[in-house]
Motif scaffolding. Structure first.
Motif, PDB file in Angstrom:
ATOM      1  N   LEU A  24      12.037 -14.791   2.510  1.00  0.00           N
ATOM      2  CA  LEU A  24      11.471 -14.312   3.752  1.00  0.00           C
ATOM      3  C   LEU A  24       9.818 -14.482   3.451  1.00  0.00           C
ATOM      4  CD1 LEU A  24      13.467 -11.507   5.287  1.00  0.00           C
ATOM      5  CD2 LEU A  24      13.292 -13.872   6.327  1.00  0.00           C
ATOM      6  N   LEU A  25       9.337 -13.912   2.265  1.00  0.00           N
ATOM      7  CA  LEU A  25       7.963 -13.987   2.001  1.00  0.00           C
ATOM      8  C   LEU A  25       7.404 -15.509   2.025  1.00  0.00           C
ATOM      9  CD1 LEU A  25       5.252 -12.553   1.116  1.00  0.00           C
ATOM     10  CD2 LEU A  25       6.205 -12.467  -1.184  1.00  0.00           C
ATOM     11  N   ASP A  26       8.171 -16.144   1.136  1.00  0.00           N
ATOM     12  CA  ASP A  26       7.952 -17.636   1.073  1.00  0.00           C
ATOM     13  C   ASP A  26       7.994 -18.417   2.380  1.00  0.00           C
ATOM     14  OD1 ASP A  26       7.696 -17.120  -1.682  1.00  0.00           O
ATOM     15  OD2 ASP A  26       9.426 -17.884  -2.166  1.00  0.00           O
ATOM     16  N   ALA A  27       8.741 -18.065   3.406  1.00  0.00           N
ATOM     17  CA  ALA A  27       8.756 -18.698   4.375  1.00  0.00           C
ATOM     18  C   ALA A  27       7.692 -18.284   5.551  1.00  0.00           C
ATOM     19  CB  ALA A  27      10.179 -18.796   5.219  1.00  0.00           C
ATOM     20  N   GLY A  28       6.833 -17.282   5.124  1.00  0.00           N
ATOM     21  CA  GLY A  28       5.976 -16.779   5.798  1.00  0.00           C
ATOM     22  C   GLY A  28       6.488 -15.655   7.053  1.00  0.00           C
ATOM     23  N   THR A  29       7.582 -15.311   6.941  1.00  0.00           N
ATOM     24  CA  THR A  29       7.979 -14.392   8.030  1.00  0.00           C
ATOM     25  C   THR A  29       7.508 -13.106   7.931  1.00  0.00           C
ATOM     26  OG1 THR A  29      10.013 -15.845   8.136  1.00  0.00           O
ATOM     27  CG2 THR A  29      10.202 -13.586   9.189  1.00  0.00           C
ATOM     28  N   ILE A  30       7.470 -12.543   6.594  1.00  0.00           N
ATOM     29  CA  ILE A  30       6.870 -11.243   6.278  1.00  0.00           C
ATOM     30  C   ILE A  30       5.580 -11.556   5.509  1.00  0.00           C
ATOM     31  CG2 ILE A  30       9.287 -10.186   6.496  1.00  0.00           C
ATOM     32  CD1 ILE A  30       9.280 -10.104   3.529  1.00  0.00           C
ATOM     33  N   SER A  31       4.954 -10.315   5.412  1.00  0.00           N
ATOM     34  CA  SER A  31       3.542 -10.127   4.638  1.00  0.00           C
ATOM     35  C   SER A  31       4.219  -9.707   3.426  1.00  0.00           C
ATOM     36  CB  SER A  31       2.734  -9.346   5.164  1.00  0.00           C
ATOM     37  OG  SER A  31       3.202  -7.974   5.141  1.00  0.00           O
ATOM     38  N   GLN A  32       3.040  -9.566   2.407  1.00  0.00           N
ATOM     39  CA  GLN A  32       3.420  -9.115   1.139  1.00  0.00           C
ATOM     40  C   GLN A  32       3.491  -7.719   1.006  1.00  0.00           C
ATOM     41  OE1 GLN A  32       3.223 -11.070  -1.792  1.00  0.00           O
ATOM     42  NE2 GLN A  32       3.785  -9.298  -3.002  1.00  0.00           N
ATOM     43  N   GLY A  33       2.922  -7.003   1.910  1.00  0.00           N
ATOM     44  CA  GLY A  33       3.309  -5.454   1.882  1.00  0.00           C
ATOM     45  C   GLY A  33       4.619  -5.178   2.328  1.00  0.00           C
TER      46      GLY A  33
END
Length: 124
Positions: A98-107
């Protein structure tokens, strides 16, 4: 004409706010018994403006203390401890995707990773 309508609308909303404020504070007051509260409510119904002013004068210090106590209480329960996931590696891999897809932020990724490992997350 429009100005007077706006002015009366403002007064009416302020009047409702004072009534709700006094009733809310009445029910927060643990020192007043039921009869006293009932008398204040009856007075608010029949003489609302005068009763509101008298209530604030008589109970001014108590209003501030009860308001402070109500704001000082934390709404959340800190005793909750999440359990570790049955498959933390899978949960972390899904969160990474999800992070790599840009769906969620690093936090958000850090929070999901922490929860998957069974930790309580306190980050921003």
């Amino acid at each position: 004409m429009f100005f007077w309508w706006i002015l009366w609308a403002f007064y009416f909303i302020a009047y409702l706010y004072v009534i709700i404020f006094v009733i809310r504070d009445l029910f927060r007051d643990d020192k007043a018994n039921g009869w006293i509260k009932a008398l204040w409510i009856i007075a608010l119904v029949f003489i609302p403006f005068l009763t509101g002013i008298i209530y604030v004068i008589v109970n001014g210090k108590g209003i501030a203390e009860r308001e402070y106590q109500a704001r000082a209480q934390v709404a959340e329960n800190d005793s909750y401890r999440p359990a570790a996931s049955s498959s933390p590696a899978e949960d972390i891999a899904r969160a990474k995707a999800l992070l790599d897809a840009g769906t969620i932020s690093q936090g958000e990724y850090e929070a999901l990773k922490s929860k998957a490992l069974g930790n309580q997350y306190f980050g921003a």
